[in-house]
Design a protein around this motif. Structure first.
Motif, PDB file in Angstrom:
ATOM      1  N   CYS A 214       0.811  -1.223   0.000  1.00 54.55           N
ATOM      2  CA  CYS A 214       0.000   0.000   0.000  1.00 54.55           C
ATOM      3  C   CYS A 214       0.841   1.269   0.000  1.00 54.55           C
ATOM      4  N   GLY A 317      -5.512  -4.171   4.266  1.00 51.56           N
ATOM      5  CA  GLY A 317      -5.087  -2.841   3.849  1.00 51.56           C
ATOM      6  C   GLY A 317      -3.598  -2.699   3.651  1.00 51.56           C
ATOM      7  N   THR A 322      -6.514  -3.552  -1.327  1.00 51.05           N
ATOM      8  CA  THR A 322      -7.346  -3.610  -0.124  1.00 51.05           C
ATOM      9  C   THR A 322      -7.299  -2.307   0.664  1.00 51.05           C
ATOM     10  N   ALA A 323      -6.190  -1.578   0.600  1.00 48.85           N
ATOM     11  CA  ALA A 323      -6.156  -0.256   1.230  1.00 48.85           C
ATOM     12  C   ALA A 323      -7.187   0.660   0.584  1.00 48.85           C
ATOM     13  N   ILE A 326     -10.873  -0.643   1.538  1.00 51.05           N
ATOM     14  CA  ILE A 326     -11.300  -0.268   2.888  1.00 51.05           C
ATOM     15  C   ILE A 326     -11.641   1.217   2.942  1.00 51.05           C
ATOM     16  N   ALA A 327     -10.826   2.029   2.292  1.00 51.09           N
ATOM     17  CA  ALA A 327     -11.076   3.474   2.283  1.00 51.09           C
ATOM     18  C   ALA A 327     -12.404   3.795   1.613  1.00 51.09           C
ATOM     19  N   SER A 344     -12.364   3.635   8.979  1.00 50.47           N
ATOM     20  CA  SER A 344     -11.209   3.266   8.150  1.00 50.47           C
ATOM     21  C   SER A 344      -9.991   2.857   8.956  1.00 50.47           C
ATOM     22  N   THR A 354      -4.797   2.862   5.481  1.00 49.23           N
ATOM     23  CA  THR A 354      -6.205   2.844   5.080  1.00 49.23           C
ATOM     24  C   THR A 354      -6.880   4.145   5.506  1.00 49.23           C
ATOM     25  N   CYS A 358      -8.560   6.922   2.972  1.00 46.77           N
ATOM     26  CA  CYS A 358      -9.940   7.325   3.225  1.00 46.77           C
ATOM     27  C   CYS A 358     -10.028   8.829   3.456  1.00 46.77           C
TER      28      CYS A 358
END
Length: 413
Positions: A214, A317, A322-323, A326-327, A344, A354, A358
């Protein structure tokens, strides 16, 4: 590599001399465009932009500031099990900024590198205006090498073979707090260290590793202002990540984030932003993981109130897709900026990253005035972040500065 491992103070003390061998260079992955159409998603509740289609300064400042606030919110609980978070902070998890070993409201490498991304883009754009040409990739590489220097690597070993300057320049080098080591990601550190030795830049076709960590997406938001063209914004955002992360799921989420912020700061809704990023994602090979992660976020957002357990179904994340997922989920599943930030970060995974992603999104959606004032008051480097946000608006605005002070503040490369 599954994701970005964090380097501790001990790791950095050992690595600072830059003596270890670099990872083997992998075979390149060629990125080719494809023609597909974006999918529709549900809308959220943005603050109204006064001038549709133009950058709203409130949203832009909100994006950078909320990203930094969420970075600081998530840092103390990064990778801690949610049961442990609840045990320490209560059933709702963390609900505000808490002290760490060197203070409260402390940012991490996520915000540090976002600032250096911003500086790079301003320098490249200003050079283009002054001289008629610039190399934005090289400018970004050098900005990240300056960040590497702030993490303890001597400049002569960080600058790379093309740069012969005795000291790093630019106004960020005069901010002592940026020289704090905040557990930087190993992928970023080693990729930049490798450039310092070889001068080889990571690109979409020249890969340095197979990382989709990430560390690429969490720093890409400033690319949102690079152009009015979403395709150009996506490419620049992805380029900034590909300098260190060579897997498509390491750099395509960065392009997706940049396009989403690009849409939001111009008055768009979350539905608009997701549609715009999908339209660009589908043009790139290797988009499937990122697209699927966004689909999962949209689907989950319609399944009732958000919980850490639901967040956990999207992943940890620690990797790019996936980061971003989730955001996006936190933004879609809430109707309030601060609530989104808390969703988040309250989970088992890479909470600061994350949160930062977000924050970039919901700050661009709701604007700076929606950020909890007590969090802003405690935010480390708030003035620096606000200054950089203002400088980005100035450089990419209709009348960019042309005086000598600007050239000193943002010199060539």
């Amino acid at each position: 590599m599954a994701g970005d491992q964090r380097l501790s103070h001990t790791d950095l003390a050992v690595l600072a001399p830059v003596g270890a061998a670099d990872p083997d260079v992998l075979q390149p992955t060629v990125v080719q465009p494809e023609d597909r159409q974006p999918a529709a998603v549900q809308s959220a509740h943005p603050v109204q932009s006064e001038t549709a289609g133009q950058v709203d300064p409130r949203r832009w400042r909100g994006s950078l500031l909320a990203g930094a606030v969420a970075d600081a919110l998530g840092a103390p609980i990064e990778s801690k099990p949610i049961d442990q978070i609840r045990e320490v902070f209560g059933p709702g998890g963390i609900t505000g900024l808490v002290p760490e070993r060197d203070g409260i409201g402390r940012i991490t490498d996520d915000t540090q590198m976002t600032l250096f991304t911003a500086e790079a883009l301003i320098r490249a754009h200003a050079q283009q205006r002054r001289e008629g040409s610039s190399d934005v990739r090289y400018s970004t590489q050098l900005a990240y090498q300056r960040w590497l220097h702030t993490q303890g690597v001597p400049w002569e070993k960080a600058r790379g073979p093309k740069n012969l300057t005795a000291t790093p320049d630019g106004w960020l080098m005069g901010v002592p707090a940026l020289f704090k080591r905040r557990a930087p990601g190993a992928t970023c550190f080693f990729a930049l260290k490798g450039y310092g030795q070889t001068g080889e830049m990571g690109t979409f076709t020249h890969t340095l590793n197979n990382s989709k960590g990430c560390g690429g997406v969490m720093r890409a938001a400033p690319a949102a202002l690079w152009s009015d063209d979403p395709a150009a914004v996506f490419e620049i955002g992805a380029m900034t990540a590909a300098l260190t992360h060579s897997h498509p799921s390491g750099y395509l989420p960065a392009g997706a984030l940049a396009v989403m912020v690009h849409t939001l700061v111009r008055g768009g809704s979350l539905a608009d932003a997701l549609a715009a990023c999908r339209a660009q994602l589908f043009r790139w090979n290797g988009h499937e993981e990122t697209t699927a992660a966004l689909d999962a976020a949209v689907d989950l957002s319609g399944r009732g109130a958000p919980t850490p357990e639901k967040v956990g179904t999207l992943g940890g994340g620690n990797v790019g897709e996936t980061a971003l997922s989730i955001a996006v989920y936190a933004a879609l599943a809430t109707n309030d900026l601060n609530a989104a930030l808390l969703v988040s970060v309250n989970h088992d995974g890479d909470s600061d990253s994350t949160g930062a992603v977000c924050g970039n999104l919901v700050g661009a959606l709701y604007g700076e005035d929606a950020i909890e004032p007590t969090w802003l008051a405690q935010l480390e480097l708030r003035e620096v972040i606000e200054a950089m946000a203002a400088d980005l608006l100035a450089e990419f605005g209709p009348r960019p500065p042309a005086d000598d002070r600007w050239a000193t503040r943002y010199p060539k490369d």
